[in-house]
Design a protein around this motif. Structure first.
Motif, mmCIF file in Angstrom:
data_model
loop_
_atom_site.group_PDB
_atom_site.id
_atom_site.type_symbol
_atom_site.label_atom_id
_atom_site.label_comp_id
_atom_site.label_asym_id
_atom_site.label_seq_id
_atom_site.Cartn_x
_atom_site.Cartn_y
_atom_site.Cartn_z
ATOM 1 N N LEU A 173 5.612 14.383 9.069
ATOM 2 C CA LEU A 173 4.198 14.626 9.359
ATOM 3 C C LEU A 173 3.270 14.178 8.224
ATOM 4 C CD1 LEU A 173 4.437 18.194 10.977
ATOM 5 C CD2 LEU A 173 4.441 15.962 12.117
ATOM 6 N N ILE A 174 3.851 13.614 7.163
ATOM 7 C CA ILE A 174 3.049 13.184 6.019
ATOM 8 C C ILE A 174 2.089 12.065 6.421
ATOM 9 C CG2 ILE A 174 3.150 11.990 3.792
ATOM 10 C CD1 ILE A 174 5.700 13.498 3.196
ATOM 11 N N LYS A 175 0.875 12.152 5.903
ATOM 12 C CA LYS A 175 -0.148 11.131 6.135
ATOM 13 C C LYS A 175 -0.530 10.469 4.810
ATOM 14 C CE LYS A 175 -2.212 13.618 10.061
ATOM 15 N NZ LYS A 175 -1.234 14.735 10.049
ATOM 16 N N SER A 176 -1.218 9.350 4.915
ATOM 17 C CA SER A 176 -1.608 8.607 3.716
ATOM 18 C C SER A 176 -2.420 9.451 2.743
ATOM 19 C CB SER A 176 -2.426 7.361 4.108
ATOM 20 O OG SER A 176 -1.645 6.475 4.856
ATOM 21 N N GLU A 177 -3.271 10.314 3.283
ATOM 22 C CA GLU A 177 -4.130 11.125 2.421
ATOM 23 C C GLU A 177 -3.379 12.267 1.731
ATOM 24 O OE1 GLU A 177 -5.248 12.309 6.765
ATOM 25 O OE2 GLU A 177 -4.679 10.493 5.663
ATOM 26 N N ASP A 178 -2.074 12.428 2.028
ATOM 27 C CA ASP A 178 -1.269 13.486 1.410
ATOM 28 C C ASP A 178 -0.541 13.016 0.153
ATOM 29 O OD1 ASP A 178 -1.958 15.147 3.555
ATOM 30 O OD2 ASP A 178 -0.187 14.560 4.715
ATOM 31 N N ILE A 179 -0.651 11.743 -0.176
ATOM 32 C CA ILE A 179 0.165 11.152 -1.236
ATOM 33 C C ILE A 179 -0.472 11.322 -2.615
ATOM 34 C CG2 ILE A 179 1.270 9.021 -2.029
ATOM 35 C CD1 ILE A 179 2.279 10.177 0.686
ATOM 36 N N PHE A 180 0.375 11.674 -3.589
ATOM 37 C CA PHE A 180 -0.039 11.722 -4.990
ATOM 38 C C PHE A 180 0.156 10.337 -5.615
ATOM 39 C CE2 PHE A 180 0.802 16.188 -4.243
ATOM 40 C CZ PHE A 180 -0.108 16.848 -5.055
ATOM 41 N N VAL A 181 -0.710 9.992 -6.558
ATOM 42 C CA VAL A 181 -0.550 8.764 -7.336
ATOM 43 C C VAL A 181 -0.506 9.161 -8.808
ATOM 44 C CG1 VAL A 181 -1.429 6.458 -7.840
ATOM 45 C CG2 VAL A 181 -1.899 7.509 -5.610
ATOM 46 N N ILE A 182 0.560 8.748 -9.508
ATOM 47 C CA ILE A 182 0.726 9.088 -10.922
ATOM 48 C C ILE A 182 0.995 7.822 -11.723
ATOM 49 C CG2 ILE A 182 1.632 11.370 -10.311
ATOM 50 C CD1 ILE A 182 4.439 10.350 -11.108
ATOM 51 N N ASN A 183 0.988 7.962 -13.048
ATOM 52 C CA ASN A 183 1.384 6.841 -13.904
ATOM 53 C C ASN A 183 2.808 7.066 -14.413
ATOM 54 O OD1 ASN A 183 1.228 8.680 -16.059
ATOM 55 N ND2 ASN A 183 -0.793 7.968 -16.702
ATOM 56 N N ILE B 186 -3.069 10.339 -11.327
ATOM 57 C CA ILE B 186 -4.207 9.419 -11.259
ATOM 58 C C ILE B 186 -5.096 9.777 -10.074
ATOM 59 C CG2 ILE B 186 -4.915 7.006 -10.975
ATOM 60 C CD1 ILE B 186 -2.226 6.209 -12.200
ATOM 61 N N GLU B 187 -4.441 10.075 -8.947
ATOM 62 C CA GLU B 187 -5.180 10.456 -7.743
ATOM 63 C C GLU B 187 -4.485 11.648 -7.075
ATOM 64 O OE1 GLU B 187 -5.992 7.377 -4.898
ATOM 65 O OE2 GLU B 187 -6.160 5.848 -6.482
ATOM 66 N N ASP B 188 -5.249 12.665 -6.754
ATOM 67 C CA ASP B 188 -4.734 13.798 -5.997
ATOM 68 C C ASP B 188 -4.914 13.544 -4.507
ATOM 69 O OD1 ASP B 188 -3.842 15.843 -7.879
ATOM 70 O OD2 ASP B 188 -5.932 15.891 -8.566
ATOM 71 N N PRO B 189 -4.098 14.180 -3.670
ATOM 72 C CA PRO B 189 -4.308 14.063 -2.221
ATOM 73 C C PRO B 189 -5.583 14.779 -1.798
ATOM 74 C CG PRO B 189 -2.595 15.670 -2.694
ATOM 75 C CD PRO B 189 -2.942 15.023 -4.001
ATOM 76 N N VAL B 190 -6.022 14.488 -0.583
ATOM 77 C CA VAL B 190 -7.229 15.125 -0.054
ATOM 78 C C VAL B 190 -7.039 16.635 0.035
ATOM 79 C CG1 VAL B 190 -8.720 15.307 1.964
ATOM 80 C CG2 VAL B 190 -7.927 13.058 1.205
ATOM 81 N N ASN B 191 -5.865 17.065 0.472
ATOM 82 C CA ASN B 191 -5.550 18.493 0.585
ATOM 83 C C ASN B 191 -5.188 19.040 -0.793
ATOM 84 O OD1 ASN B 191 -4.544 21.048 1.066
ATOM 85 N ND2 ASN B 191 -3.254 20.441 2.795
ATOM 86 N N ARG C 45 6.890 2.547 -6.561
ATOM 87 C CA ARG C 45 6.051 2.075 -7.665
ATOM 88 C C ARG C 45 5.496 0.701 -7.321
ATOM 89 N NH1 ARG C 45 8.124 1.667 -13.823
ATOM 90 N NH2 ARG C 45 9.496 0.073 -12.961
ATOM 91 N N ILE C 46 4.190 0.567 -7.411
ATOM 92 C CA ILE C 46 3.523 -0.712 -7.180
ATOM 93 C C ILE C 46 2.631 -0.972 -8.388
ATOM 94 C CG2 ILE C 46 1.917 -1.981 -5.701
ATOM 95 C CD1 ILE C 46 2.910 -0.255 -3.362
ATOM 96 N N GLY C 47 3.002 -1.971 -9.171
ATOM 97 C CA GLY C 47 2.302 -2.221 -10.429
ATOM 98 C C GLY C 47 2.527 -1.065 -11.377
ATOM 99 N N ASP C 48 1.451 -0.504 -11.921
ATOM 100 C CA ASP C 48 1.588 0.623 -12.842
ATOM 101 C C ASP C 48 1.273 1.954 -12.155
ATOM 102 O OD1 ASP C 48 -1.110 0.292 -12.482
ATOM 103 O OD2 ASP C 48 -1.608 0.141 -14.618
ATOM 104 N N ARG C 49 1.256 1.943 -10.817
ATOM 105 C CA ARG C 49 0.955 3.147 -10.044
ATOM 106 C C ARG C 49 2.207 3.604 -9.281
ATOM 107 N NH1 ARG C 49 -4.541 3.679 -8.481
ATOM 108 N NH2 ARG C 49 -4.055 3.830 -6.263
ATOM 109 N N ILE C 50 2.494 4.887 -9.375
ATOM 110 C CA ILE C 50 3.649 5.464 -8.696
ATOM 111 C C ILE C 50 3.145 6.399 -7.595
ATOM 112 C CG2 ILE C 50 5.686 6.930 -8.940
ATOM 113 C CD1 ILE C 50 5.841 5.949 -11.873
ATOM 114 N N PHE C 51 3.568 6.147 -6.377
ATOM 115 C CA PHE C 51 3.153 6.923 -5.216
ATOM 116 C C PHE C 51 4.269 7.897 -4.852
ATOM 117 C CE2 PHE C 51 0.988 2.928 -5.247
ATOM 118 C CZ PHE C 51 -0.303 3.199 -4.817
ATOM 119 N N ASP D 36 0.857 -1.182 0.000
ATOM 120 C CA ASP D 36 0.000 0.000 0.000
ATOM 121 C C ASP D 36 0.898 1.239 0.000
ATOM 122 O OD1 ASP D 36 -1.715 2.121 0.485
ATOM 123 O OD2 ASP D 36 -2.942 1.029 1.917
ATOM 124 N N GLY D 37 1.103 1.817 -1.180
ATOM 125 C CA GLY D 37 2.015 2.955 -1.306
ATOM 126 C C GLY D 37 1.644 4.130 -0.426
#
Length: 218
Positions: free
Chosen positions: A54-64, A70-75, A38-44, A10-11
């Motif tokens: 202080l980084i949290k899981s919801e702060d992470i970007f996911v790109i290809n 692919i996914e923006d952080p909550v903030n 990188r996990i599969g075709d997703r880069i965290f 879980d990146g």
């Protein structure tokens, strides 16, 4: 902070764990340094300009692999790491599974005590912890480990071309030093990248201490 086996794929949980660990080592003080997995075709990728411990899981970007989000952080005020194009270079050229950008003191000092564009060290046991390029072959104790050094720039993204050139020129390296800045280190997966980063930092420290004592290290 700890991580369990179920979180290892879980990146979004891995990045905060690793950044917190690297903060404890002094590698990502202030808002410096960076981390990507990188996990599969997703880069965290960790965000830019934030305190890494202080980084949290919801702060992470996911790109290809093309750098598209692919996914923006909550903030929504967070920005992708300035290291992103350099991470992508290691992913595309070396099929890396993780890339670490460290601002460790000894990676910086290693570039200061080195004239020219290559850091070299030999006959140190921890050299055996470094793989040769993308292979699973380890360096020998009596090999000369070579880490290319590129010159720093005012903006991180401007390092992309010189880092790419260094990766191509040195097929056996899994790291590129940036003078007066830090180091980029990658591996086939996050565990290998973490392990090699620790070995590289140990070797940089050995070289600095040997230099102070007037003992040749290469």
């Amino acid at each position: 902070m700890s991580i369990n086996i179920l979180d290892e794929e879980d990146g979004k949980k891995l990045i905060p764990y690793l950044c917190n660990h690297f903060y404890s080592l002094g590698w990502v003080s202030g808002t410096g340094g960076g981390m990507s997995v990188r996990i599969g075709d997703r880069i965290f990728i960790a965000p830019s300009g934030v305190q890494k411990e202080l980084i949290k899981s919801e702060d992470i970007f996911v790109i290809n692999g093309d750098g598209e989000t692919i996914e923006d952080p909550v903030n929504c005020n967070l920005k992708k790491s300035e290291c992103t194009p350099l991470f992508l270079a290691a992913y595309s050229l070396r099929s890396a599974g993780a890339v670490i950008h460290s601002h460790s003191l000894f990676s910086v000092l290693a570039t200061i005590i080195t004239n020219g564009s290559e850091f070299k060290i030999t006959k140190q046991e921890m050299i055996k912890g470094i793989k040769k390029g993308s292979s699973n072959v380890s360096h020998r104790y009596d090999d000369t480990l070579i880490v290319p050094i590129i010159e720093n720039t005012c903006f991180e993204c401007d390092l992309t071309e010189s880092l790419t050139e260094a990766i191509k020129k040195y097929p056996d390296t899994n790291a590129v030093l940036v003078r007066n800045h830090g180091v980029y280190i990658w591996g086939a997966n996050w565990k290998q990248a973490k392990s090699m980063a620790e070995c590289y930092d140990y070797l940089f420290k050995v070289a600095v201490e040997m230099k102070k004592l007037g003992i040749p290290y290469n």
